[in-house]
Design an enzyme around this catalytic site. Structure first.
Site, mmCIF file in Angstrom:
data_model
loop_
_atom_site.group_PDB
_atom_site.id
_atom_site.type_symbol
_atom_site.label_atom_id
_atom_site.label_comp_id
_atom_site.label_asym_id
_atom_site.label_seq_id
_atom_site.Cartn_x
_atom_site.Cartn_y
_atom_site.Cartn_z
ATOM 1 N N GLU A 439 0.747 -1.200 0.414
ATOM 2 C CA GLU A 439 -0.193 0.153 -0.049
ATOM 3 C C GLU A 439 0.913 1.035 -0.154
ATOM 4 O O GLU A 439 0.358 2.418 0.844
ATOM 5 C CB GLU A 439 -1.176 -0.196 1.437
ATOM 6 C CG GLU A 439 -2.109 -1.040 1.055
ATOM 7 C CD GLU A 439 -3.041 -1.112 -0.052
ATOM 8 O OE1 GLU A 439 -3.117 0.295 -1.135
ATOM 9 O OE2 GLU A 439 -3.719 -1.717 -0.716
ATOM 10 N N GLY A 440 1.824 1.626 -0.719
ATOM 11 C CA GLY A 440 2.755 2.683 -0.752
ATOM 12 C C GLY A 440 3.949 2.173 -0.039
ATOM 13 O O GLY A 440 3.867 1.895 1.513
#
Length: 597
Positions: A439-440
């Site tokens: 997620e990043g």
């Protein structure tokens, strides 16, 4: 090896004192969610996590998922566990009631999700991705799509995925090439996606893929991306499954950890094109995906909390059981265990203090999410949402960053035995490694923190949070002045951390974008260190007040005070160093030419 016991007492404390459980349950829509119900939910979830998921965690690691000609078989026990998970209603607990979910507050579901992630992180990822897909379809899908897909997904009969990354694109979504071409009332999708968590498996009867793709008239860059729902099996009008869609799992990745979770390479449209339906408006797919981003990033941060607690529990038990060497201060004892060694105690205290601080931050943010969603006062909702936006990259980045060190210390406490796979200590370290990337990456979270969340209002949200923390420090300092040296020491450490955070924030607001970016990750670590330190200080003060009232839970409350003091003396002391790195580190970070590396 597979032992895991959710720390229910600690979780309830964090829910009440950090998440504001009483206020959350008082909101409209939560009338039927009582304290007794919450405790019953946690106890039942604890049993499922301990008795069903934890015992198959190591098996998922050693057997992994197996791929054969597009078919993926999960490790022994996973299918049975998933069936029981869904039959018990756990899959739909956080989802809205309209399509069969239980509509539990985010704070309550956060505590339950921590148990799934700690007991079996690979297994828990399936639900996490499904819930993300549910959220995107709920907010942006047509009524027809919601009716067709959501009931079965919330029930768990069908699972969901998010198909974002491509081989040539990585985190650069502007480089996505997957195509979608209109064909009557649907679209034909073709392209390749990588790193698709639970993209193929044998636990559910259908898999609903959400796919980012470009229409023929799409503008360049991220503004030209659309979102499509693309099922593994097409769904007939009566809800039954139809023919196989034109998509296939081309392979699964061989990874450092989370072997029990299939990470798939998905190929769409090797024939006429995979059939998909548009979710939301054309070219607005990225906005649709970001609808679920706050919850997704909170949940990945929660993975850092959960896997760290699992590693701590394992290291603590080993230290209590392992007899080795002479122990200072316990000379002559023939059965002295290594928990008596000061350095082992230091590592255990570091693990314990950081885990409690991480949990406090995650639960505090979850409680603010509930306020942003359901508080009756619009200004309170807006204030809470602003705080959530500010904290999410910190929760995700800082909690997962900490997990790397905590799980490594878990191996270290085991000594040579920790380096041996059979003890299971190394699995936690390997599983934790993905969390700083999911997620990043930490760098992406840090750039979001300084580039959007800090600067968008000239630092107003951060300054307001700092003012709130400073007021609590003054209260703590006053309590410490009443002859409580421990509270006074904690107040001093948090106050010093707040000065460091203020100076670093002011510097970033005035710095050039490139210099600011060079200090982004140290600043994120500074934020996490100080904000979590404030929350642990509040916990120490609550514990002190309860002890003064003669609370029967004295051992737990005394441990809470000592753990908060340890955090102040061993973790918060790093705030000045992080501030100095932000203020003075850019020149060396950016000093070399490319050829000099």
């Amino acid at each position: 090896m597979n032992f895991y016991s959710p720390p229910l007492h600690e979780m309830l404390f964090a829910m009440k004192e950090h998440g504001g459980l009483d206020a959350v349950l008082a909101q409209v829509g939560n009338e039927e969610v009582t304290d007794d119900l919450v405790e019953a939910i946690l106890e039942e979830a604890s049993r499922f996590a301990s008795d069903v998921l934890a015992p198959i965690n190591a098996r998922g690691d050693t057997q992994g998922c197996r791929w054969n000609n597009g078919v993926v078989t999960t490790a022994d026990g996973f299918r049975h566990a998933y069936s029981g998970f869904c039959d018990s209603g756990w899959n739909g607990m956080p989802s809205g009631t309209e399509f069969g979910g239980q509509g539990m507050p985010t704070l309550v579901s956060t505590a339950v999700l921590e148990m799934w992630k700690a007991s079996n992180m690979a297994f828990s990822l399936c639900q996490m991705l499904t819930l993300g897909a549910v959220e995107a379809i709920t907010h942006h899908g047509s009524e027809e799509l919601r009716q067709r897909y959501l009931p079965a997904m919330i029930e768990g009969r069908w699972t969901g995925t998010m198909n974002i990354t491509e081989p040539q694109a990585g985190s650069d979504l502007a480089a996505i090439r997957t195509k979608a071409i209109r064909d009557g009332d649907h679209y034909r999708i073709s392209g390749t996606k990588i790193f698709i968590t639970w993209g193929e498996h044998d636990m559910a009867e259908n898999i609903i893929h959400l796919v980012l793709a470009r229409l023929p008239d799409a503008p360049p860059g991220v503004k030209g991306i659309s979102l499509f729902v693309c099922p593994k099996f097409l769904v007939n009008a009566d809800g039954s499954l139809g023919e196989r869609n034109d998509l296939v799992c081309a392979s699964i990745e061989h990874k450092i950890g989370i072997h029990g979770s299939a990470t798939a390479v998905m190929s769409f449209g090797e024939g006429p094109g995979a059939i998909g339906w548009l979710v939301g408006e054309p070219h607005k797919g990225l906005a649709c995906m970001f609808t679920m981003m706050n919850h997704a990033r909170l949940n990945v941060g929660l993975e850092g909390v959960a896997i760290s607690d699992r590693a701590y529990q394992k290291a603590r038990q080993f230290a209590l059981d392992r007899v080795q060497g002479k122990t200072l201060g316990r000379e002559g004892a023939s059965n002295a265990t290594i928990i008596g060694h000061p350095d082992v105690r230091r590592m255990l205290m570091d693990m314990k203090a950081r885990v409690e601080a991480m949990r406090a931050l995650a639960y505090y943010t979850a409680g603010q999410m509930d306020r942003a969603h359901g508080h009756e006062d619009p200004s309170t909702r807006q204030k809470a949402q602003t705080l959530v936006d500010l904290l999410i990259p910190v929760v995700k980045g800082w909690c997962t960053d900490n997990a790397l060190g905590i799980t490594s210390d878990g191996v270290q406490i085991h000594g040579g035995m920790g380096f041996i796979e059979e003890t299971g200590a190394s699995q936690h370290m390997r599983d934790a490694r993905i969390t700083t990337i999911y997620e990043g990456t930490t760098g992406i979270q840090a750039n979001d923190l300084i580039g959007r969340k800090l600067t968008r209002d000239g630092g107003a949200a951060m300054k307001e949070l700092i003012a709130t923390m400073q007021a609590d420090v003054e209260s703590l300092r006053a309590a410490g002045a009443a002859e409580d040296a421990m509270l006074e020491g904690i107040a001093l450490a948090v106050g010093n951390g707040l000065r460091a955070l203020t100076e670093a924030s002011d510097w970033l607001l005035a710095a050039s974008p490139r210099d600011a970016a060079a200090g982004a990750v140290p600043y994120l670590r500074l934020c996490g260190t100080v904000i979590a330190g404030w929350l642990t200080a509040r916990a120490a003060q609550v514990a002190t007040l309860r002890l003064a009232r003669g609370d029967a839970d004295a051992a737990f409350l005394n441990a809470k005070r000592i753990t908060a003091h340890h955090y102040a003396m061993h973790v918060l002391t790093g705030a000045d160093a992080l501030r100095d790195t932000v203020l003075h580190g850019a020149s060396t970070t950016l000093g070399l030419t490319d050829a000099q590396f």
